[in-house]
Design a protein around this motif. Structure first.
Motif, PDB file in Angstrom:
ATOM      1  N   MET A 240     -16.157 -31.139  16.054  1.00  0.00           N
ATOM      2  CA  MET A 240     -15.395 -32.187  15.483  1.00  0.00           C
ATOM      3  C   MET A 240     -14.377 -31.567  14.591  1.00  0.00           C
ATOM      4  SD  MET A 240     -16.957 -35.321  16.225  1.00  0.00           S
ATOM      5  CE  MET A 240     -16.212 -36.358  15.200  1.00  0.00           C
ATOM      6  N   PRO A 241     -13.289 -32.453  14.729  1.00  0.00           N
ATOM      7  CA  PRO A 241     -12.107 -32.015  13.790  1.00  0.00           C
ATOM      8  C   PRO A 241     -12.531 -32.201  12.449  1.00  0.00           C
ATOM      9  CG  PRO A 241     -11.503 -33.983  14.934  1.00  0.00           C
ATOM     10  CD  PRO A 241     -12.712 -33.504  15.391  1.00  0.00           C
ATOM     11  N   SER A 242     -11.853 -31.458  11.365  1.00  0.00           N
ATOM     12  CA  SER A 242     -11.972 -31.787   9.922  1.00  0.00           C
ATOM     13  C   SER A 242     -11.730 -33.302   9.748  1.00  0.00           C
ATOM     14  CB  SER A 242     -11.134 -31.001   9.002  1.00  0.00           C
ATOM     15  OG  SER A 242      -9.831 -31.045   9.267  1.00  0.00           O
ATOM     16  N   PRO A 243     -12.217 -33.827   8.625  1.00  0.00           N
ATOM     17  CA  PRO A 243     -11.995 -35.387   8.292  1.00  0.00           C
ATOM     18  C   PRO A 243     -10.483 -35.653   7.795  1.00  0.00           C
ATOM     19  CG  PRO A 243     -13.997 -34.428   7.006  1.00  0.00           C
ATOM     20  CD  PRO A 243     -13.251 -33.366   7.668  1.00  0.00           C
ATOM     21  N   GLY A 244      -9.699 -34.362   7.601  1.00  0.00           N
ATOM     22  CA  GLY A 244      -8.301 -34.534   7.327  1.00  0.00           C
ATOM     23  C   GLY A 244      -7.509 -34.471   8.421  1.00  0.00           C
ATOM     24  N   GLU A 250      -9.518 -40.591  16.403  1.00  0.00           N
ATOM     25  CA  GLU A 250      -9.649 -40.681  17.741  1.00  0.00           C
ATOM     26  C   GLU A 250     -10.916 -40.102  18.179  1.00  0.00           C
ATOM     27  OE1 GLU A 250      -6.928 -39.384  21.623  1.00  0.00           O
ATOM     28  OE2 GLU A 250      -6.158 -39.618  19.575  1.00  0.00           O
ATOM     29  N   VAL A 251     -11.078 -38.799  17.875  1.00  0.00           N
ATOM     30  CA  VAL A 251     -12.160 -38.194  18.287  1.00  0.00           C
ATOM     31  C   VAL A 251     -13.437 -38.746  17.804  1.00  0.00           C
ATOM     32  CG1 VAL A 251     -13.302 -35.934  18.084  1.00  0.00           C
ATOM     33  CG2 VAL A 251     -10.912 -35.682  18.447  1.00  0.00           C
ATOM     34  N   LEU A 252     -13.634 -39.202  16.591  1.00  0.00           N
ATOM     35  CA  LEU A 252     -14.956 -40.193  16.345  1.00  0.00           C
ATOM     36  C   LEU A 252     -15.118 -41.163  16.995  1.00  0.00           C
ATOM     37  CD1 LEU A 252     -16.771 -40.101  13.815  1.00  0.00           C
ATOM     38  CD2 LEU A 252     -15.180 -41.443  12.486  1.00  0.00           C
ATOM     39  N   ILE A 393     -24.782 -36.897  12.941  1.00  0.00           N
ATOM     40  CA  ILE A 393     -23.747 -36.777  11.852  1.00  0.00           C
ATOM     41  C   ILE A 393     -22.568 -36.168  12.275  1.00  0.00           C
ATOM     42  CG2 ILE A 393     -23.597 -35.486   9.658  1.00  0.00           C
ATOM     43  CD1 ILE A 393     -26.657 -35.688   9.393  1.00  0.00           C
ATOM     44  N   LEU A 394     -21.615 -36.984  12.388  1.00  0.00           N
ATOM     45  CA  LEU A 394     -20.280 -36.601  13.128  1.00  0.00           C
ATOM     46  C   LEU A 394     -19.250 -35.927  12.013  1.00  0.00           C
ATOM     47  CD1 LEU A 394     -20.108 -39.351  15.663  1.00  0.00           C
ATOM     48  CD2 LEU A 394     -21.165 -37.292  15.839  1.00  0.00           C
ATOM     49  N   ASP A 395     -19.564 -35.147  11.053  1.00  0.00           N
ATOM     50  CA  ASP A 395     -18.612 -34.573  10.109  1.00  0.00           C
ATOM     51  C   ASP A 395     -18.573 -33.284  10.312  1.00  0.00           C
ATOM     52  OD1 ASP A 395     -17.535 -33.717   7.616  1.00  0.00           O
ATOM     53  OD2 ASP A 395     -18.004 -35.386   6.846  1.00  0.00           O
ATOM     54  N   GLN A 396     -17.519 -32.756  10.469  1.00  0.00           N
ATOM     55  CA  GLN A 396     -17.446 -31.215  10.992  1.00  0.00           C
ATOM     56  C   GLN A 396     -18.067 -30.491   9.557  1.00  0.00           C
ATOM     57  OE1 GLN A 396     -13.974 -29.036   9.400  1.00  0.00           O
ATOM     58  NE2 GLN A 396     -13.545 -28.183  11.569  1.00  0.00           N
ATOM     59  N   ARG A 397     -18.161 -30.897   8.422  1.00  0.00           N
ATOM     60  CA  ARG A 397     -18.689 -30.133   7.325  1.00  0.00           C
ATOM     61  C   ARG A 397     -20.013 -29.782   7.330  1.00  0.00           C
ATOM     62  NH1 ARG A 397     -15.968 -34.077   2.976  1.00  0.00           N
ATOM     63  NH2 ARG A 397     -16.609 -35.540   4.531  1.00  0.00           N
ATOM     64  N   ALA A 398     -20.927 -30.722   8.141  1.00  0.00           N
ATOM     65  CA  ALA A 398     -22.077 -30.550   8.400  1.00  0.00           C
ATOM     66  C   ALA A 398     -22.569 -29.702   9.588  1.00  0.00           C
ATOM     67  CB  ALA A 398     -22.893 -31.852   8.942  1.00  0.00           C
ATOM     68  N   GLN A 399     -21.639 -29.053  10.374  1.00  0.00           N
ATOM     69  CA  GLN A 399     -21.796 -28.219  11.539  1.00  0.00           C
ATOM     70  C   GLN A 399     -22.292 -26.797  10.942  1.00  0.00           C
ATOM     71  OE1 GLN A 399     -17.922 -30.095  13.701  1.00  0.00           O
ATOM     72  NE2 GLN A 399     -17.988 -27.828  13.658  1.00  0.00           N
ATOM     73  N   GLU A 400     -22.991 -26.264  11.855  1.00  0.00           N
ATOM     74  CA  GLU A 400     -23.507 -24.936  11.562  1.00  0.00           C
ATOM     75  C   GLU A 400     -22.292 -23.989  11.335  1.00  0.00           C
ATOM     76  OE1 GLU A 400     -26.874 -21.826  13.526  1.00  0.00           O
ATOM     77  OE2 GLU A 400     -26.124 -23.425  14.779  1.00  0.00           O
ATOM     78  N   GLY A 401     -22.751 -23.244  10.118  1.00  0.00           N
ATOM     79  CA  GLY A 401     -21.766 -22.264   9.688  1.00  0.00           C
ATOM     80  C   GLY A 401     -20.799 -22.777   8.806  1.00  0.00           C
ATOM     81  N   ILE A 417     -32.843 -30.177  16.130  1.00  0.00           N
ATOM     82  CA  ILE A 417     -31.539 -30.456  16.120  1.00  0.00           C
ATOM     83  C   ILE A 417     -30.809 -30.000  17.573  1.00  0.00           C
ATOM     84  CG2 ILE A 417     -29.255 -29.491  15.067  1.00  0.00           C
ATOM     85  CD1 ILE A 417     -31.050 -28.676  12.435  1.00  0.00           C
ATOM     86  N   THR A 418     -29.938 -30.731  17.942  1.00  0.00           N
ATOM     87  CA  THR A 418     -29.230 -30.482  18.963  1.00  0.00           C
ATOM     88  C   THR A 418     -27.828 -30.798  18.870  1.00  0.00           C
ATOM     89  OG1 THR A 418     -28.964 -30.837  21.525  1.00  0.00           O
ATOM     90  CG2 THR A 418     -29.437 -32.934  20.140  1.00  0.00           C
ATOM     91  N   SER A 419     -26.889 -30.033  19.909  1.00  0.00           N
ATOM     92  CA  SER A 419     -25.459 -30.308  19.890  1.00  0.00           C
ATOM     93  C   SER A 419     -25.050 -30.783  21.149  1.00  0.00           C
ATOM     94  CB  SER A 419     -24.583 -29.113  19.381  1.00  0.00           C
ATOM     95  OG  SER A 419     -24.983 -27.724  20.443  1.00  0.00           O
ATOM     96  N   SER A 420     -26.044 -31.183  21.979  1.00  0.00           N
ATOM     97  CA  SER A 420     -25.995 -31.482  23.293  1.00  0.00           C
ATOM     98  C   SER A 420     -26.185 -32.883  23.642  1.00  0.00           C
ATOM     99  CB  SER A 420     -27.017 -30.639  24.395  1.00  0.00           C
ATOM    100  OG  SER A 420     -27.020 -31.053  25.658  1.00  0.00           O
ATOM    101  N   MET A 421     -25.451 -33.447  24.355  1.00  0.00           N
ATOM    102  CA  MET A 421     -25.337 -35.205  24.844  1.00  0.00           C
ATOM    103  C   MET A 421     -26.420 -35.093  25.899  1.00  0.00           C
ATOM    104  SD  MET A 421     -23.782 -37.794  23.354  1.00  0.00           S
ATOM    105  CE  MET A 421     -22.205 -36.943  23.044  1.00  0.00           C
ATOM    106  N   GLU A 422     -26.411 -34.124  26.709  1.00  0.00           N
ATOM    107  CA  GLU A 422     -27.777 -34.407  27.554  1.00  0.00           C
ATOM    108  C   GLU A 422     -29.142 -34.302  27.104  1.00  0.00           C
ATOM    109  OE1 GLU A 422     -27.389 -31.088  30.250  1.00  0.00           O
ATOM    110  OE2 GLU A 422     -25.369 -31.456  30.889  1.00  0.00           O
TER     111      GLU A 422
END
Length: 438
Positions: A240-244, A250-252, A393-401, A417-422
Motif C-alpha cells: 500500500m502507498p503511504s496515506p500522503g 485510487e489504490v485503496l 487493514i489497508l494502511d501502509q503504517r501497519a505493514q510489517e517493518g 496474518i496474511t498478505s495474500s488475496m488467495e
C-alpha cells in the motif's frame, strides 16, 4: 436496590453532591460503570461550557414571542456581529475545531454580546422564569472566558457542517475533577469495558479517569471467549502507498474492490474521515456486483437497510466504529481504511503541553488512543462465538517493518496474518455455508 443511569446523569449527581444540593440518585454503596472508556468524554461534556449561534437565536425567538421586539432586535444584532468575526477558514474541514485566537474585532463583538446579555438578564429578572434568566447569565459568563482569554480553559471554536460557529471552553483539569467527584468519596467502584486496555496497559485510561494519584486500584483483563485464531484472518498487504501519496485513494479503492469480490460482499468498510469515504465511494460506484451503501451522520436508516440485504457493502465512519452489532455473516469482511489516529485539534494541543517531548506525548497519548479506537473498530467483526471474518487493514503504517506494525498487533487479539488475496478466498470457502455464496 439497583439504580441504572447513564454517564452524564452519574456525573450530574456527583456535581450536586459536591455543591451540597439535593442528589439526583439515591445514596449508593457500590458504583459499577459499564462502557467506562466513554466516561472521560461524558466528563468533558459535563465540565465544559459553550455558546452557540442557535442558543442566541433561540433567545431572540423567545423575546419575540414575549413581544419584546426591541430587545430581540438588539440581541440579533450582537449575534450577527459575533458570527461575523468567527467565520470558518476555508482550509478547515466540515465540523472542525479551531483554536480561539483573541483579536480586536472579536474583543469588541464579545464585549457587546456580554453587555447585551447582562442587561437582558437584569431586565427580564422580574417577568421571566429564573432558569431562563440564569441561562442568559451563564452565556455572558462563558463569553467572558473568551474575552479574558482565560488560561484555565481550552478555548476553541467548533464549526458545524454549515459553518455555524460555537464557542467552546473545556476545563483543563478534567481528570482531577473526576477524581474529586467520583473516586475520593471512598465508595467502591467497578469499571468495565472491552477497550480499557491500550497496548497491554491501563495507563492511558487511568490518566483520563483521574486514577493516577493515591486512589487504590486493581485491574483485571479477562480473556475473550472468541477463538480469533480459528475464526478470524487478519490481512495486512505489503504494497500500500503511504496515506500522503497522491495515488493512495485510487489504490485503496482498487484493494477494497478486490477484497469485496474475494469475500462475496458482506462487508463493512470503516473510514476515519467522511471526505476519504466519499472519494473512495465515488471511485467504486458501479464497479461492485453487490449493493454499495454509504452511512453518513445519523445514518441509522442506511444501517438498517444494510442489515436487511444479504451481501451488501457498507461504507461508514464516525459512530459506526463502536456500539453497532453485526452478528453472523452480516459482516464477513471488515476493512479499516486508515489507522484511527486522533485528529490534532485544540484539545490535543493543550494536552501535548504536559509532556516534555513529542515522543513522550505520542507514546503516552496518541498511540494508546489509536489502539483503543482500532480495537473498537475490530470489534465489529466477531460478535458471537461462531462468527468468522476477514479483517483488512489497508494502511501502509501497519505493514510489517513499518513504524506502527507492532502497535497494531498489540491492540488486537492474536489471530493469523496474511498478505495474500488467495488465502482470503480460501478462508471464506472453508468457513462459509453454501447459501452464503448464493
Amino acid at each position: 436496590m439497583i439504580q441504572i443511569c447513564n454517564h452524564n446523569y452519574l456525573l450530574a449527581d456527583a456535581a450536586h453532591r459536591q455543591q451540597e444540593l439535593r442528589p439526583l440518585l439515591k445514596n449508593y454503596h457500590v458504583l459499577v460503570v459499564d462502557e467506562a472508556h466513554k466516561l472521560p468524554e461524558a466528563a468533558r461534556q459535563m465540565y465544559s461550557r459553550s455558546v452557540s449561534q442557535e442558543d442566541l437565536r433561540a433567545f431572540c425567538r423567545l423575546l419575540q414571542r414575549a413581544h419584546l421586539s426591541r430587545e430581540a432586535g438588539r440581541l440579533a444584532e450582537v449575534q450577527a456581529a459575533l458570527s461575523a468575526v468567527l467565520v470558518r477558514d476555508d482550509r478547515l474541514e466540515e465540523e472542525a475545531r479551531a483554536a480561539f485566537v483573541l483579536a480586536p474585532p472579536r474583543t469588541r463583538a464579545l464585549e457587546a454580546a456580554i453587555t447585551c446579555l447582562r442587561q437582558l438578564a437584569a431586565r427580564l429578572a422580574i417577568c421571566f422564569p429564573g432558569w431562563e434568566v440564569k441561562q442568559l447569565k451563564d452565556m455572558a459568563d462563558t463569553l467572558e472566558l473568551f474575552r479574558n482569554n482565560d488560561s484555565r480553559w481550552v478555548l476553541y471554536v467548533q464549526y458545524d457542517r454549515q459553518g455555524a460557529p460555537t464557542l467552546c471552553a473545556v476545563n483543563r483539569e478534567i481528570p482531577a475533577q473526576m477524581e474529586r467527584a467520583l473516586w475520593e468519596t471512598g465508595r467502591p467502584a467497578i469499571l468495565t469495558s472491552g477497550t480499557l486496555v491500550s497496548g497491554g496497559s491501563f495507563a492511558r485510561i487511568r490518566q483520563m479517569l483521574g486514577l493516577e494519584s493515591n486512589i487504590r486500584t486493581g485491574s483485571f483483563e479477562a480473556v475473550s471467549p472468541f477463538n480469533y485464531k480459528q475464526n478470524c484472518l487478519l490481512y495486512i498487504p505489503k504494497d500500500m502507498p503511504s496515506p500522503g501519496n497522491r495515488r493512495n485513494v485510487e489504490v485503496l479503492a482498487q484493494r477494497i474492490e478486490e477484497l469485496v469480490k474475494a469475500v462475496h460482499g458482506h462487508a463493512l468498510v470503516l473510514f476515519t474521515s467522511y471526505r476519504l469515504m466519499s472519494e473512495v465511494h465515488a471511485l467504486l460506484r458501479g464497479r461492485l456486483p453487490f449493493p454499495l451503501l454509504e452511512a453518513w451522520r445519523n445514518g441509522q436508516q442506511i444501517i438498517r437497510l444494510f442489515k436487511s440485504l444479504p451481501n451488501a457493502v457498507l461504507f461508514a465512519a464516525g459512530p459506526c466504529w463502536e456500539g453497532i452489532d453485526f452478528p453472523g455473516d452480516m459482516v464477513s469482511l471488515l476493512v479499516i481504511a486508515r489507522l484511527p489516529f486522533p485528529v490534532p485539534d485544540p484539545l490535543s494541543e493543550a494536552e501535548k503541553m504536559y509532556y516534555s517531548s513529542l515522543h513522550d506525548y505520542i507514546q503516552a497519548v496518541v498511540l494508546p488512543d489509536m489502539q483503543r479506537k482500532l480495537r473498537q473498530g475490530f470489534g465489529r467483526a466477531i460478535r458471537t462465538e461462531t462468527d468468522t471474518c476477514v479483517v483488512a487493514i489497508l494502511d501502509q503504517r501497519a505493514q510489517e517493518g513499518q513504524r506502527y506494525h507492532t502497535a497494531v498487533l498489540e491492540a488486537l487479539p492474536e489471530c493469523r496474518i496474511t498478505s495474500s488475496m488467495e488465502h482470503i478466498a480460501q478462508f471464506i470457502r472453508e468457513r462459509k455455508a453454501p447459501e452464503y455464496f448464493c
